[in-house]
Design a protein around this motif. Structure first.
Motif, PDB file in Angstrom:
ATOM      1  N   LYS A  21      21.047  21.506  97.492  1.00 17.24           N
ATOM      2  CA  LYS A  21      21.456  20.645  96.888  1.00 17.24           C
ATOM      3  C   LYS A  21      22.074  21.627  95.448  1.00 17.24           C
ATOM      4  O   LYS A  21      21.313  20.725  94.636  1.00 17.24           O
ATOM      5  N   HIS A  68      29.187  13.543 104.229  1.00 17.97           N
ATOM      6  CA  HIS A  68      27.488  13.183 103.966  1.00 17.97           C
ATOM      7  C   HIS A  68      27.635  11.611 103.289  1.00 17.97           C
ATOM      8  O   HIS A  68      28.114  11.462 101.985  1.00 17.97           O
ATOM      9  N   MET A  69      27.263  10.399 103.774  1.00 13.85           N
ATOM     10  CA  MET A  69      26.741   9.726 103.342  1.00 13.85           C
ATOM     11  C   MET A  69      24.597   9.703 102.928  1.00 13.85           C
ATOM     12  O   MET A  69      24.265  10.214 103.786  1.00 13.85           O
ATOM     13  N   ILE A 108      21.062   9.755 102.916  1.00 19.26           N
ATOM     14  CA  ILE A 108      19.563   8.376 103.110  1.00 19.26           C
ATOM     15  C   ILE A 108      19.334   6.842 102.725  1.00 19.26           C
ATOM     16  O   ILE A 108      19.825   6.162 102.821  1.00 19.26           O
ATOM     17  N   GLY A 150      24.822  11.746 108.030  1.00 17.88           N
ATOM     18  CA  GLY A 150      24.468  10.528 107.010  1.00 17.88           C
ATOM     19  C   GLY A 150      23.823   9.728 108.179  1.00 17.88           C
ATOM     20  O   GLY A 150      25.028   8.865 108.442  1.00 17.88           O
ATOM     21  N   GLY A 151      22.959   9.671 108.565  1.00 18.85           N
ATOM     22  CA  GLY A 151      22.134   8.631 109.697  1.00 18.85           C
ATOM     23  C   GLY A 151      22.841   8.752 111.101  1.00 18.85           C
ATOM     24  O   GLY A 151      22.989   7.524 111.735  1.00 18.85           O
ATOM     25  N   LEU A 152      23.507   9.914 111.177  1.00 18.64           N
ATOM     26  CA  LEU A 152      24.220   9.562 112.515  1.00 18.64           C
ATOM     27  C   LEU A 152      23.320   9.598 113.732  1.00 18.64           C
ATOM     28  O   LEU A 152      22.358  10.219 113.840  1.00 18.64           O
ATOM     29  N   VAL A 207      21.666  15.899 112.432  1.00 13.95           N
ATOM     30  CA  VAL A 207      21.177  14.964 112.468  1.00 13.95           C
ATOM     31  C   VAL A 207      20.195  14.946 112.449  1.00 13.95           C
ATOM     32  O   VAL A 207      19.322  16.128 112.214  1.00 13.95           O
ATOM     33  N   GLY A 208      19.363  13.872 111.572  1.00 13.51           N
ATOM     34  CA  GLY A 208      18.285  14.413 110.753  1.00 13.51           C
ATOM     35  C   GLY A 208      17.119  13.253 110.872  1.00 13.51           C
ATOM     36  O   GLY A 208      16.445  13.535 112.529  1.00 13.51           O
ATOM     37  N   GLY A 209      17.212  11.936 110.632  1.00 12.13           N
ATOM     38  CA  GLY A 209      16.057  10.726 110.835  1.00 12.13           C
ATOM     39  C   GLY A 209      15.619  11.234 112.918  1.00 12.13           C
ATOM     40  O   GLY A 209      15.028  10.499 113.234  1.00 12.13           O
TER      41      GLY A 209
HETATM   42  O1  5RP Z   1      21.000  16.068 103.268  1.00 10.82           O
HETATM   43  C1  5RP Z   1      19.776  14.759 103.874  1.00 10.82           C
HETATM   44  C2  5RP Z   1      19.450  14.023 102.893  1.00 10.82           C
HETATM   45  O2  5RP Z   1      20.045  14.381 101.894  1.00 10.82           O
HETATM   46  C3  5RP Z   1      19.645  14.384 105.143  1.00 10.82           C
HETATM   47  O3  5RP Z   1      19.346  16.103 106.159  1.00 10.82           O
HETATM   48  C4  5RP Z   1      20.542  14.364 105.790  1.00 10.82           C
HETATM   49  O4  5RP Z   1      21.478  13.472 105.311  1.00 10.82           O
HETATM   50  C5  5RP Z   1      20.784  14.096 107.879  1.00 10.82           C
HETATM   51  O5  5RP Z   1      19.407  12.672 107.920  1.00 10.82           O
HETATM   52  P1  5RP Z   1      20.108  12.318 108.285  1.00 10.82           P
HETATM   53  O6  5RP Z   1      20.398  12.239 110.067  1.00 10.82           O
HETATM   54  O7  5RP Z   1      18.707  11.482 108.485  1.00 10.82           O
HETATM   55  O8  5RP Z   1      21.376  10.791 107.534  1.00 10.82           O
END
Ligand code: 5RP
Length: 410
Positions: A47, A120-121, A123, A151-153, A171-173
């Protein structure tokens, strides 16, 4: 490291190192992942907002293949970052998070030569219901750069993003905060590879919020609200109970049950009746009112005060929460108010606030933050699932949390 290993087993192509991880461990986060996953593409979510060239160089030298810059950074930062990326043989991804005019900015960044645009949205934005998916289609038709989406996918939104034109799905969370990372990854993988098979109906925000509140516990909600919202001294009258719904409120007085019973007729299906009575000696609520509420489709009742007829309440099975139980009832005198701002269990409650009760007690969530808190509490629950899994594997809680390291320093 363990999560990355399990996600690789589940079939991920790339590993993204998130910004909080990089802030915690610095470039060593990238070095360690690179050492352990020599064949995988590593994305460093730096970032970058300034000093584009320097920060790209740092990440590239540590082993990143793709480095993230903020789309809102000045063009001079983007151009310098791009030059460094070319010099060190890495690709530059620009993150559109919080960009005021994302479509216009994506087109500008494409012209500058950024390799990947990340729609990207963040968190925190996701918690208010924002999703990146709708933007994908709009931007995909306008740029040549590869399109990433984040973003929360989940399985559904990942599939919809691919169908809308995304080349890369981040995909994060929904992978890292699960108790079975490999399985969660496989599900996302299947849905990205076969997007046409994932066309589940999208819930509206109210339906989604209700579903989330049913799935999470009151401790999850209290954590998400930074320990606010829990009612004091209010206990469930049933075991294994769960109650979710918007409040209809009742202000009444010791020995008077008129307004509490009138509220049953005024309530809408799914409401929780929240009563301030203030007496632990005379009950304004009992078995007859409970049956009447069940018939009206009321989700449950909370009384800052006493209730009676516990055997009947148990048989009827409607969730009832109160401070105590006593044999005495009062009389219908008619003092008080329905749908006033009340105080219940030490918490202010206004009509429409969300009331959630379970075996731990009752929490109140202000109506205007209910969706956001439901989403945040779900994240708390997911994180805990992962912690439970790590404890089951033999870690102690303090080791897993690295408690000593993260204690407040003087
Ligand atoms: O860059 C991020 C947060 O700023 C995360 O890596 C991105 O949003 C993916 O994570 P999630 O699927 O949980 O949103």
């Amino acid at each position: 490291m363990q999560i990355a290993k399990e996600a690789v087993e589940g079939g991920i192509d790339w590993i993204e190192i998130g910004t909080p991880f990089i802030k915690s461990e610095g470039m060593d986060a990238i070095r360690t992942l690179r050492e352990n996953f020599p064949e995988h593409t590593i994305v460093a979510d730096m970032k970058i907002a300034d000093t584009g060239s320097l920060e790209v160089e740092m990440a590239a030298k540590a082993g990143a293949d793709i480095v993230m810059v903020m789309a809102t950074a000045d063009d001079s930062t983007i151009k310098d970052a791009l030059q460094a990326a070319q010099k060190y043989g890495v690709r530059l991804m620009a993150d559109l998070i919080s960009t005021p005019k994302p479509v216009q900015r994506a087109v500008e960044l494409d012209r500058i030569g950024v390799d990947i645009i990340n729609i990207h949205m963040g968190i925190d934005q996701q918690m208010t219901g924002k999703t990146p998916v709708d933007l994908v289609f709009e931007i995909a038709s306008k740029i040549r750069a590869d399109i990433a989406v984040a973003g929360g996918l989940d399985e559904q939104t990942a599939a919809r993003s691919v169908e809308a034109g995304a080349d890369i799905v981040i995909v994060g969370g929904n992978i890292i905060h699960t108790d079975n990372v490999t399985e969660a990854t496989k599900k996302i993988r299947r849905s990205v590879d076969n997007p046409q098979l994932n066309q589940a109906k999208k819930l509206d925000m109210d339906e989604e919020m209700r579903k989330l509140f049913m799935e999470i516990s009151t401790p999850n909600i209290s954590d998400a609200m930074h320990r606010q919202g829990a009612m004091k001294n209010i206990k469930p009258m049933l075991n294994d109970t769960k109650m979710v719904g918007p409040a209809i409120t009742v202000q009444t007085f010791e020995g008077d049950w008129a307004k509490t019973v009138e509220a049953i007729d005024k309530a809408k299906e799914g409401n929780v009746i929240v009563i301030y009575n203030g007496s632990s000696h005379i009950a304004p609520w009992g078995g007859l009112a409970t049956l009447s509420s069940l018939n009206r489709g009321i989700a449950g009742v909370v009384v800052d005060g006493a209730v009676r007829d516990i055997e009947e309440i148990r048989k009827i099975g409607l969730p009832i929460f109160a401070t105590s139980n006593v044999p005495n009832a009062g009389d219908p005198k008619g003092f008080g108010e329905v749908n006033a701002l009340i105080n219940c269990g030490g918490q202010k409650v206004k009509p429409g606030d969300y009331i959630i009760g379970d075996e731990n007690g009752v929490v109140v969530v202000p109506a205007e933050r209910a969706y956001e808190i439901a989403r945040r509490a779900k994240e708390v629950q997911k994180t805990e699932e992962r912690l439970f899994d790590e404890i089951r594997r033999g870690g102690t809680l303090s080791e897993i949390l690295k408690l000593k390291k993260w204690e407040k320093q003087k």
